[in-house]
Design a protein around this motif. Structure first.
Motif, mmCIF file in Angstrom:
data_model
loop_
_atom_site.group_PDB
_atom_site.id
_atom_site.type_symbol
_atom_site.label_atom_id
_atom_site.label_comp_id
_atom_site.label_asym_id
_atom_site.label_seq_id
_atom_site.Cartn_x
_atom_site.Cartn_y
_atom_site.Cartn_z
ATOM 1 N N ILE A 1 0.668 -1.236 -0.019
ATOM 2 C CA ILE A 1 -0.012 -0.088 -0.023
ATOM 3 C C ILE A 1 0.996 1.251 0.062
ATOM 4 C CG2 ILE A 1 -1.834 -1.149 1.183
ATOM 5 C CD1 ILE A 1 -0.977 -0.008 3.999
ATOM 6 N N GLN A 2 0.081 2.089 -0.262
ATOM 7 C CA GLN A 2 1.044 3.846 -0.285
ATOM 8 C C GLN A 2 0.554 4.504 0.939
ATOM 9 O OE1 GLN A 2 -0.195 3.976 -4.556
ATOM 10 N NE2 GLN A 2 1.320 5.411 -4.635
ATOM 11 N N LEU A 3 1.584 5.300 1.288
ATOM 12 C CA LEU A 3 1.406 6.154 2.414
ATOM 13 C C LEU A 3 0.085 6.963 2.447
ATOM 14 C CD1 LEU A 3 2.475 6.584 5.392
ATOM 15 C CD2 LEU A 3 4.049 8.313 4.374
ATOM 16 N N HIS A 4 0.050 7.616 1.478
ATOM 17 C CA HIS A 4 -0.926 8.531 1.329
ATOM 18 C C HIS A 4 -2.505 7.785 0.541
ATOM 19 C CE1 HIS A 4 0.614 8.252 -2.942
ATOM 20 N NE2 HIS A 4 -0.832 8.500 -3.101
ATOM 21 N N LYS B 1 -3.802 0.629 8.917
ATOM 22 C CA LYS B 1 -3.648 2.095 8.587
ATOM 23 C C LYS B 1 -2.204 2.147 8.297
ATOM 24 C CE LYS B 1 -4.629 6.413 10.497
ATOM 25 N NZ LYS B 1 -5.267 7.513 11.595
ATOM 26 N N PRO B 2 -1.864 2.745 7.284
ATOM 27 C CA PRO B 2 -0.410 2.854 7.294
ATOM 28 C C PRO B 2 0.056 4.410 7.723
ATOM 29 C CG PRO B 2 -1.653 3.839 5.103
ATOM 30 C CD PRO B 2 -2.537 3.016 6.012
ATOM 31 N N MET B 3 1.399 4.415 8.409
ATOM 32 C CA MET B 3 1.689 5.300 9.198
ATOM 33 C C MET B 3 3.097 5.684 8.850
ATOM 34 S SD MET B 3 -0.906 5.393 11.348
ATOM 35 C CE MET B 3 -0.356 6.665 12.663
ATOM 36 N N PRO C 1 6.299 5.170 -0.227
ATOM 37 C CA PRO C 1 6.487 6.568 -0.150
ATOM 38 C C PRO C 1 5.599 7.132 -1.468
ATOM 39 C CG PRO C 1 8.467 6.057 -0.656
ATOM 40 C CD PRO C 1 7.639 4.678 -0.412
ATOM 41 N N SER C 2 5.518 8.452 -1.603
ATOM 42 C CA SER C 2 4.906 9.038 -2.725
ATOM 43 C C SER C 2 6.346 9.121 -3.706
ATOM 44 C CB SER C 2 4.336 10.486 -2.423
ATOM 45 O OG SER C 2 3.261 10.449 -1.498
ATOM 46 N N GLN D 1 0.554 5.677 -9.354
ATOM 47 C CA GLN D 1 0.099 6.800 -8.937
ATOM 48 C C GLN D 1 0.297 7.749 -10.025
ATOM 49 O OE1 GLN D 1 3.052 8.213 -5.638
ATOM 50 N NE2 GLN D 1 2.794 6.335 -4.614
ATOM 51 N N GLY D 2 -0.395 7.552 -11.134
ATOM 52 C CA GLY D 2 -0.261 8.213 -12.366
ATOM 53 C C GLY D 2 0.768 8.417 -13.231
#
Length: 757
Positions: free
Chosen positions: A348-351, A394-396, A420-421, A493-494
């Protein structure tokens, strides 16, 4: 009264009175005197150093002894001590010229006439037995001695049971009985109670322990109780037996196995002890007995109450007054297993705003499936990275955490990686080769983050195929369907990145240009050239597409080159698609020169000859490289050469054989001549006069039918040079007689007879 006495010298009484007046604090008189004596000795010891320091080279003129007056018995003229009591201290003083003295106790040599009675160490006397000895001390040629007597505090010590002397043995004491002894010390027929001060021991603490004479029984068996006081001791042998013949655990379990389940009701066990005496009823000892579990992580037991903790096996043991019984137990879970959805690692991604929900199901032993997402105990191995509550993750922070659910003895885990992003992505390679029905891993995808670092996001990207008919994607693998080309696209992410896939005809074999290679230490060399043969017979150069690996750390494999680090032989394994090939690489020092032997070869058709090639290293050492050479023949119709450096003649003619190694090249001239059939001289016999000459010719006849004059190439010999000599066929008559002239060429010989008149 503490007093330090030297033989023939006594301190003034006034000094003794001063010492006595200062002993007003509460000490035993002898202990106080010994303490003061030690202080005086130390003072003298220190003062003697002061005096000696000023006259280090002074002459020793005598030796005297000092000791506490209370330790000396004037009646027996000896020092007195007790075994295992306070030590007696004797000090040695050396008299120095000039009326000074020096404490030489540590340097002097001390001896006891019987060290089993009294031992001495640097003036410290210790009593070990009863008797009298002579203590002597020597220093720089002078010797002094003194008698010393050692004795026991008591003549004997005796174990007492009540007001009577204890027997030497008690053969049948029942466990649970109480037993106590006292110890009397006797001196000159007068007894004295010394139980508190005595040292009590048991030879077998597993049977019984003892403290100040009170016996505590632990188990059935035999032990010896010993009471010791200052060198004297007394013993008693005790045998403890159980009043019971057995202990029984009830209720009796089927197959003698107690079966429990997690969260099941506690089981109550009862322990009954059966008395040895007939007619005496059994006793319920559940509350009195000792209950233990061999594995408290599986189950616990207290006063017969068994509580299941986790799955596993354990042995329950109950013991009471020498009798023991055991019961095997197993704790099971009512469920077969836990299943998580998703089943494997998750990324999963952080955001991400949509949180990951993990579902947990259990399957009962009956086969029934039950969801326990809300009932299970959920934990995260690292809450700094991800938290979990009833399966919701929940990613932290960036990283990987293990999410675990536990339920009634079962547990299941899944790794969750938080990314991360990112700002852009890149594929490990932009093209993939495959063939029909072949599967492979999708290329590795790396992403650049905000701070410029890179991260592997291969497990996070989504893939699509432009033409599923040519190649499809499932999970992290692709499968080729038919010949052709298409494009895979990775998305995250696009960001997207394309990868081209070409589906080829099925490969059959990889062929390396050379199975053996030589490279120079420290110099970059090209990776092996490889050709792929497809099932349709088509060949293609796949050198640029090969993936090379090796288990050796003596070579570094770069993108297009390799570099040797240390002299050795390594094996490279190259793969392309599903095929592989191996190449042996020799890493060695640089060779600066190659020398071949011979440099010219003459052969008949069908004959062979080996070439020996020697390589010269920079350091002057040599190595044979004949079999390592890469050989080439200019005209293969005339000769051929094998990998073992053997040249074989094929047809008449002249050609060259070239060999290379480490970039160095040598050339060997090869001349193939027809095979010799016979030799013939121009005459078989001649007659000459002294001083005359005659020239004969030698012709070689070959299987090809040709005849060649080899007069000049033959070897000529005269059997009698005093009759005739010969050079290149020219015969000269020397003296009367007969001689034989022989010509030899290519292993064959022919001769003529010469008569000189």
């Amino acid at each position: 009264m503490p007093l330090l006495i030297r033989e023939k010298t006594v301190f003034q009484r006034k000094e003794r009175d001063v010492v006595n007046s200062n002993l007003s604090w509460n000490m035993s008189s002898k202990g106080a005197r010994r303490w003061i004596a030690a202080a005086l000795i130390m003072a003298l010891f220190m003062s003697s150093f002061t005096g000696v320091a000023q006259a280090a080279e002074a002459t020793v003129t005598g030796l005297e002894l000092g000791y506490d007056a209370t330790d000396y018995n004037t009646t027996t003229s000896s020092l007195e001590m007790l075994v295992e009591d306070d030590n007696v201290i004797v000090t040695a003083f050396a008299t120095i010229s000039g009326s000074t003295s020096k404490n030489v106790t540590p340097e002097a040599t001390w001896k006891s006439s019987n060290s089993s009675i009294i031992k001495v160490d640097k003036g410290v006397l210790t009593g070990l037995g009863q008797g009298t000895v002579t203590i002597s001390v020597s220093y720089k040629g002078y010797t002094q001695s003194i008698k010393a007597t050692s004795d026991f505090t008591y003549d004997k010590v005796t174990l007492m049971q009540g007001d009577k002397e204890a027997p030497t043995a008690l053969p049948d004491i029942k466990l649970g009985d109480t037993l106590a002894f006292t110890l009397n010390g006797e001196k000159n027929g007068k007894p004295n109670g010394i139980s508190i001060d005595a040292d009590w021991t048991s030879s077998s603490p597993s049977v019984a322990t003892v403290e100040e004479g009170k016996i505590t029984f632990v188990s059935a068996g035999t032990t010896t109780i010993t009471a010791k006081y200052k060198g004297k001791s007394d013993t008693i042998k005790i045998t403890a037996t159980s009043p019971y013949k057995s202990i029984v655990i009830t209720p009796k379990q089927t197959n003698d196995l107690l079966e429990l389940e997690i969260d099941s009701t506690d089981v109550k066990l009862t322990a009954t002890a059966e008395n040895k005496q007939s007619g005496v009823a059994a006793s319920d000892v559940t509350a009195l007995a000792s209950w233990t579990s061999s594995n408290t992580k599986v189950l616990t037991v207290e006063k017969g109450v068994v509580k299941a903790v986790s799955t596993g096996t354990a042995t329950i043991t109950v013991s009471y007054l020498g009798v023991t019984s055991t019961l095997e137990a197993v704790v099971r879970t009512p469920y077969q297993s836990i299943k998580l959805s998703p089943e494997k690692e998750y990324h999963i991604q952080l955001h991400d705003t949509k949180l990951l929900q993990i579902k947990a199901d259990v399957q009962e032993n009956s086969g029934k499936i039950e969801e326990i997402t809300q009932l299970g105990d959920w934990t995260s191995s690292d809450v700094a990275i991800a938290t979990v509550d009833k399966g919701i993750v929940k990613p932290m922070a960036v990283g990987t955490a293990k999410i675990t659910v536990t339920y009634k003895g079962l547990s299941r885990s899944i790794d969750v990686t938080v990314y991360p992003s990112i700002t852009k992505i890149k594929a490990e390679k932009d093209m993939v080769d495959g063939f029909k029905d072949m599967s492979g891993d999708l290329p590795k995808i790396t992403a650049t983050t905000f701070d410029g670092s890179t991260v592997d996001v291969s497990k996070l990207v989504k893939w699509t195929s432009a033409d599923e008919g040519i190649a499809s994607i499932e999970g992290t693998k692709w499968t080729a369907k038919k010949l052709g080309e298409t494009t895979f696209t990775a998305y995250i992410q696009g960001h997207t990145v394309p990868v081209k896939i070409i589906v080829h005809t099925k490969p059959v074999k990889l062929i390396a240009e050379s199975k053996d290679m030589s490279i120079i230490i420290g110099k970059a060399s090209a990776l092996p050239k490889v050709t792929l043969v497809n099932e349709d017979g088509e060949e293609m150069n796949v050198t640029e597409s090969m993936t090379w690996k090796t288990t050796s750390d003596n070579i570094v494999l770069l993108e297009k080159t390799m570099k040797g680090i240390e002299a050795s032989s390594v094996t490279l394994t190259g793969t392309y698609l599903t095929k592989s090939v191996t190449v042996r690489v020799k890493i060695e020092e640089e060779i600066i020169k190659l020398v071949a032997e011979p440099t010219k070869i003459q052969l008949n058709p069908g004959r062979s000859k080996s070439i020996k090639v020697t390589g010269f290293y920079k350091n002057g050492k040599t190595v044979s490289v004949s079999t390592k050479m890469n050989w080439v023949v200019n005209n293969t119709a005339i000769a051929s050469v094998s990998g073992s450096s053997s040249v074989k003649a094929i047809d008449v003619g002249v050609t060259k054989v070239s060999g290379s190694y480490q970039g160095k090249t040598i050339e060997i001239l090869v001349e193939v001549t027809p095979k010799l059939k016979s030799l013939q001289l121009s005459t078989k016999s001649i007659q000459l006069t002294k001083g005359s000459t005659y020239s004969t010719t030698l012709k070689a006849y070959y299987y090809t039918g040709s005849a060649i004059d080899h007069t000049a190439n033959a070897t000529w010999v005269s059997s009698r040079t005093n009759v005739a000599t010969v050079i290149d066929g020219k015969i000269t008559a020397i003296g009367k007689g007969t001689a034989t002239i022989k010509a030899t060429f290519e292993g064959r010989s022919v001769s003529l007879r010469v008569t000189v008149k």
